[in-house]
Design a protein around this motif. Sequence first.
Motif, short mmCIF file in Angstrom:
data_model
loop_
_atom_site.label_atom_id
_atom_site.label_comp_id
_atom_site.label_asym_id
_atom_site.label_seq_id
_atom_site.Cartn_x
_atom_site.Cartn_y
_atom_site.Cartn_z
N MET A 136 10.59 1.05 6.62
CA MET A 136 11.40 0.01 5.98
C MET A 136 11.08 -0.11 4.50
O MET A 136 11.99 -0.24 3.65
CB MET A 136 11.18 -1.33 6.68
CG MET A 136 11.89 -2.50 5.97
SD MET A 136 11.99 -3.97 6.96
CE MET A 136 13.35 -3.58 8.04
N ASP A 137 9.80 -0.08 4.15
CA ASP A 137 9.41 -0.21 2.74
C ASP A 137 9.94 0.97 1.93
O ASP A 137 10.48 0.79 0.83
CB ASP A 137 7.89 -0.30 2.64
CG ASP A 137 7.44 -0.58 1.21
OD1 ASP A 137 7.64 -1.72 0.74
OD2 ASP A 137 6.92 0.34 0.56
N GLY A 171 13.77 0.73 1.68
CA GLY A 171 14.18 -0.35 0.77
C GLY A 171 14.03 0.05 -0.68
O GLY A 171 14.93 -0.20 -1.49
N ARG A 172 12.91 0.68 -1.02
CA ARG A 172 12.68 1.05 -2.42
C ARG A 172 13.59 2.21 -2.86
O ARG A 172 13.82 2.40 -4.05
CB ARG A 172 11.21 1.43 -2.61
CG ARG A 172 10.26 0.27 -2.40
CD ARG A 172 8.82 0.63 -2.64
NE ARG A 172 7.94 -0.46 -2.22
CZ ARG A 172 7.72 -1.55 -2.94
NH1 ARG A 172 8.31 -1.68 -4.11
NH2 ARG A 172 6.92 -2.51 -2.50
N MET A 218 17.87 0.42 -1.91
CA MET A 218 18.29 -0.84 -2.50
C MET A 218 18.88 -0.66 -3.91
O MET A 218 19.91 -1.25 -4.22
CB MET A 218 17.12 -1.82 -2.53
CG MET A 218 16.94 -2.59 -1.24
SD MET A 218 18.33 -3.68 -0.91
CE MET A 218 17.96 -4.16 0.76
N ALA A 243 13.65 -5.26 -2.59
CA ALA A 243 13.01 -4.22 -1.79
C ALA A 243 11.56 -4.58 -1.46
O ALA A 243 11.08 -4.32 -0.35
CB ALA A 243 13.05 -2.88 -2.53
N LEU A 276 11.23 -7.05 1.59
CA LEU A 276 11.84 -6.72 2.89
C LEU A 276 10.84 -6.79 4.03
O LEU A 276 11.14 -7.31 5.11
CB LEU A 276 12.46 -5.31 2.82
CG LEU A 276 13.83 -5.19 2.16
CD1 LEU A 276 14.28 -3.73 2.18
CD2 LEU A 276 14.85 -6.07 2.88
#
Length: 306
Positions: free
Chosen positions: A253-254, A257-258, A261, A282, A285
Amino acid sequence: MDPILLLEQAFNGLQFGLMLFLLAAGLTLVFGIMDMINLAHGSLYMVGAYLIAAITAATGSYWWGLCFGVLGAAVFGALLEVSILRHFYQRDHLSQVLGTFAILMMCNEGVRLIWGAQPVPLSTPDSLAGPVELFPGFFYSSFSLFIIGVGLLVALLMYLLITRTRLGMQIRAGAANREMAMAMGVNVQRLFTAVFAVGAALCGIAGGMLGPILAVQVGMGESILIVAFVVIVIGGIGSIRGAFLGALIVGVMDTAGRTFMPMLFAHLMSPEAAANAAPAVASILIYLLMATVLFFKPRGLFPTHG
């Protein structure tokens, strides 16, 4: 969406998640068995990375640095437990937080005194410096693949240790019900020292793996320690399985997101606003994920039973 980009980010998320697992595994055992909040856990990661960098510089071999640096981190963790940390077991959580935070600060100053304030260089070994073609048209860093392989191997060894050995049985008993484990004759002090040494060794491995990618510098363990706490809260305190799956979820997820996003925000707002908003969104999240998990499952996704 470019499938090559998706595949690359999936590998990056897997790599980051496995490194988080190495940090979270020792932390969740210490928290679950000893009921102790150890803010100095990130210092073991930092000390391990510095030892590996120093031994690599002295011997000229990354592999010697990794072997002896991990061993040195395990010894440092065991000595820390025997000399200081075991005196905090019977204290309340506030005393543990303050005491281990003091250790964290002392480790930072000790590292700065020995190696200086500037980051210490640690490069990838020459044999793993280039990319590898996994599929036609898809190249990926060989060192990142090495990290994924080591992370999966350590996860497998941890699984076998916890589920197939007498020490693992004692660890599971201690995580589920410490008082009952003591009543059944488990040598708690020796178990605690062993758990600390194993956790410190895992931190050393993570330091040696991430050191060439990130910077080996003073305070490097503090930011990643917060993410490790998020992992064990999501996975369930005291659960190795929860730490493993929680680390993979947080890592993917990290990373996603980075990466994605900024692309999403670029379609919704001006480039300047997207450049400011996307990194901020991000970065939170994983904390939104933790809040959601705690709302529906207050003990985490895979809590220990006791």
